[in-house]
Design a protein around this motif. Structure first.
Motif, PDB file in Angstrom:
ATOM      1  N   THR A   1      -3.925   2.388   2.160  1.00 50.54           N
ATOM      2  CA  THR A   1      -2.775   2.845   1.514  1.00 50.54           C
ATOM      3  C   THR A   1      -2.208   4.053   2.724  1.00 50.54           C
ATOM      4  OG1 THR A   1      -3.736   3.130  -0.688  1.00 50.54           O
ATOM      5  CG2 THR A   1      -2.108   4.694  -0.034  1.00 50.54           C
ATOM      6  N   VAL A   2      -1.109   3.906   2.886  1.00 51.26           N
ATOM      7  CA  VAL A   2      -0.434   5.052   3.804  1.00 51.26           C
ATOM      8  C   VAL A   2       0.551   5.779   2.912  1.00 51.26           C
ATOM      9  CG1 VAL A   2      -0.257   3.744   5.858  1.00 51.26           C
ATOM     10  CG2 VAL A   2       1.468   3.329   4.412  1.00 51.26           C
TER      11      VAL A   2
ATOM     12  N   GLY B   1      -3.849   4.049   7.811  1.00 56.18           N
ATOM     13  CA  GLY B   1      -4.289   4.212   6.419  1.00 56.18           C
ATOM     14  C   GLY B   1      -5.240   5.518   6.221  1.00 56.18           C
ATOM     15  N   THR B   2      -5.106   5.750   4.792  1.00 54.18           N
ATOM     16  CA  THR B   2      -6.035   6.785   4.344  1.00 54.18           C
ATOM     17  C   THR B   2      -7.387   6.595   4.320  1.00 54.18           C
ATOM     18  OG1 THR B   2      -5.804   6.019   2.147  1.00 54.18           O
ATOM     19  CG2 THR B   2      -4.165   7.892   2.834  1.00 54.18           C
TER      20      THR B   2
ATOM     21  N   ARG C   1       9.821   2.056  -0.141  1.00 52.48           N
ATOM     22  CA  ARG C   1       9.818   2.914  -1.314  1.00 52.48           C
ATOM     23  C   ARG C   1       8.259   3.025  -1.840  1.00 52.48           C
ATOM     24  NH1 ARG C   1      14.535   4.625  -1.260  1.00 52.48           N
ATOM     25  NH2 ARG C   1      14.673   4.675  -3.256  1.00 52.48           N
ATOM     26  N   GLY C   2       8.102   4.021  -2.446  1.00 51.97           N
ATOM     27  CA  GLY C   2       6.608   4.279  -3.033  1.00 51.97           C
ATOM     28  C   GLY C   2       6.330   2.915  -3.821  1.00 51.97           C
ATOM     29  N   GLY C   3       5.371   2.367  -4.006  1.00 49.06           N
ATOM     30  CA  GLY C   3       4.842   1.283  -4.467  1.00 49.06           C
ATOM     31  C   GLY C   3       5.195  -0.201  -3.874  1.00 49.06           C
ATOM     32  N   ASP C   4       5.956  -0.079  -2.515  1.00 57.43           N
ATOM     33  CA  ASP C   4       6.008  -1.305  -2.047  1.00 57.43           C
ATOM     34  C   ASP C   4       4.685  -1.488  -1.087  1.00 57.43           C
ATOM     35  OD1 ASP C   4       8.743  -1.303  -2.193  1.00 57.43           O
ATOM     36  OD2 ASP C   4       9.474  -0.756  -0.262  1.00 57.43           O
ATOM     37  N   ALA C   5       4.556  -2.706  -0.685  1.00 60.27           N
ATOM     38  CA  ALA C   5       3.225  -2.990   0.021  1.00 60.27           C
ATOM     39  C   ALA C   5       3.726  -3.578   1.477  1.00 60.27           C
ATOM     40  CB  ALA C   5       2.435  -4.097  -0.628  1.00 60.27           C
ATOM     41  N   LEU C   6       2.913  -3.283   2.426  1.00 58.15           N
ATOM     42  CA  LEU C   6       3.175  -3.898   3.744  1.00 58.15           C
ATOM     43  C   LEU C   6       2.301  -4.858   4.002  1.00 58.15           C
ATOM     44  CD1 LEU C   6       3.470  -0.493   5.604  1.00 58.15           C
ATOM     45  CD2 LEU C   6       5.337  -1.810   4.826  1.00 58.15           C
TER      46      LEU C   6
ATOM     47  N   LEU D   1      -2.818  -6.362   2.239  1.00 57.45           N
ATOM     48  CA  LEU D   1      -1.664  -5.413   1.844  1.00 57.45           C
ATOM     49  C   LEU D   1      -1.898  -3.980   2.115  1.00 57.45           C
ATOM     50  CD1 LEU D   1      -0.640  -7.156  -1.433  1.00 57.45           C
ATOM     51  CD2 LEU D   1       0.229  -7.457   0.596  1.00 57.45           C
ATOM     52  N   ILE D   2      -1.216  -3.323   2.508  1.00 55.02           N
ATOM     53  CA  ILE D   2      -1.056  -1.762   2.583  1.00 55.02           C
ATOM     54  C   ILE D   2      -0.252  -1.289   1.809  1.00 55.02           C
ATOM     55  CG2 ILE D   2      -0.832   0.046   4.149  1.00 55.02           C
ATOM     56  CD1 ILE D   2      -3.374  -1.689   5.122  1.00 55.02           C
ATOM     57  N   GLU D   3      -0.586  -0.295   0.825  1.00 51.07           N
ATOM     58  CA  GLU D   3       0.157   0.288  -0.376  1.00 51.07           C
ATOM     59  C   GLU D   3       0.897   1.430   0.286  1.00 51.07           C
ATOM     60  OE1 GLU D   3      -0.113   2.146  -4.895  1.00 51.07           O
ATOM     61  OE2 GLU D   3      -1.891   1.559  -3.902  1.00 51.07           O
ATOM     62  N   VAL D   4       2.107   1.451   0.011  1.00 55.00           N
ATOM     63  CA  VAL D   4       2.928   2.693   0.293  1.00 55.00           C
ATOM     64  C   VAL D   4       3.068   3.598  -0.726  1.00 55.00           C
ATOM     65  CG1 VAL D   4       5.279   3.410   1.192  1.00 55.00           C
ATOM     66  CG2 VAL D   4       4.424   1.100   2.118  1.00 55.00           C
ATOM     67  N   VAL D   5       2.899   4.905  -0.466  1.00 60.38           N
ATOM     68  CA  VAL D   5       2.788   6.218  -1.293  1.00 60.38           C
ATOM     69  C   VAL D   5       3.797   6.890  -0.972  1.00 60.38           C
ATOM     70  CG1 VAL D   5       1.699   7.651  -2.524  1.00 60.38           C
ATOM     71  CG2 VAL D   5       0.604   5.344  -2.192  1.00 60.38           C
ATOM     72  N   ALA D   6       4.649   7.383  -1.804  1.00 64.47           N
ATOM     73  CA  ALA D   6       5.589   8.438  -1.320  1.00 64.47           C
ATOM     74  C   ALA D   6       4.810   9.736  -1.292  1.00 64.47           C
ATOM     75  CB  ALA D   6       6.922   8.594  -2.269  1.00 64.47           C
TER      76      ALA D   6
END
Length: 190
Positions: free
Chosen positions: A20-21, A37-38, A54-59, A66-71
């Motif tokens: 997650t980032v 990532g975390t 956006r928060g909830g997107d994945a790279l 996948l890397i989850e994007v968190v705002a």
């Protein structure tokens, strides 16, 4: 270094993320940037065009993980009006200054700015300091690409006359959704 070359839209993916980032609003407007990532996974965001993550997107990494994007929470103010008409009037003044603004069920959110806060108070609105993820509206030219099930897809409000509107993201087998591309909504901010 492994690269992330695609974005899978908000919550439209089912695979468990490898990491997650957590990114603030500015860091979610990128094309190319080294990230960690975390959980320590280092990778290079390497997209064809700058996108609004956006928060909830994945790279999507080259190897399919996948890397989850968190705002990330940021210092904001929530602006409340005395009634809907009053809040619309305040929103007009914010829009007239081309300020990114997020619309919520209770009011408007902007980044903290003492000058704008004084203007809003002068218009009779209540200003409440908060810490929250910032997810501003996109404006008329943001496009309708991959709206979440519960509402519109939003981006920062700004002038669109001077920058590229390339594709927002690319799809592959990791993205579990379909959508149409009318006007696209990538913005080369950095």
């Amino acid at each position: 270094m492994i690269r992330a070359m695609q974005v899978c839209a908000q919550h439209r993916w089912t695979q468990a993320p490898a990491d997650t980032v957590v990114l603030d609003f500015d860091d979610r407007h990128r094309r190319r940037m080294a990230m960690t990532g975390t959980r320590g996974l280092a990778f290079l965001l390497d997209l064809e065009n700058a996108v609004v993550l956006r928060g909830g997107d994945a790279l999507v990494l080259e190897d399919g993980r996948l890397i989850e994007v968190v705002a990330a929470p940021e210092p904001l103010v929530e602006i409340r009006g005395s009634d809907p008409h009053h809040l619309v009037r305040v929103a007009w003044h914010l829009g007239n200054r081309h300020l990114p603004a997020q619309i919520t069920a209770r009011g408007l959110r902007i980044r903290r700015d003492h000058v704008i806060e004084a203007m809003v108070r002068g218009l009779g609105a209540r200003v409440i300091e908060i810490e929250a993820p910032f997810d501003p509206e996109g404006g008329a030219y943001a496009g309708g690409g991959h709206a979440p099930e519960s509402g519109p897809h939003e981006h920062a409000v700004h002038d669109h006359s001077s920058h590229d509107h390339g594709d927002h993201h690319h799809h592959d087998e990791h993205c579990d959704h379909d959508h149409q591309h009318g006007q696209s909504h990538a913005h080369d901010h950095k």
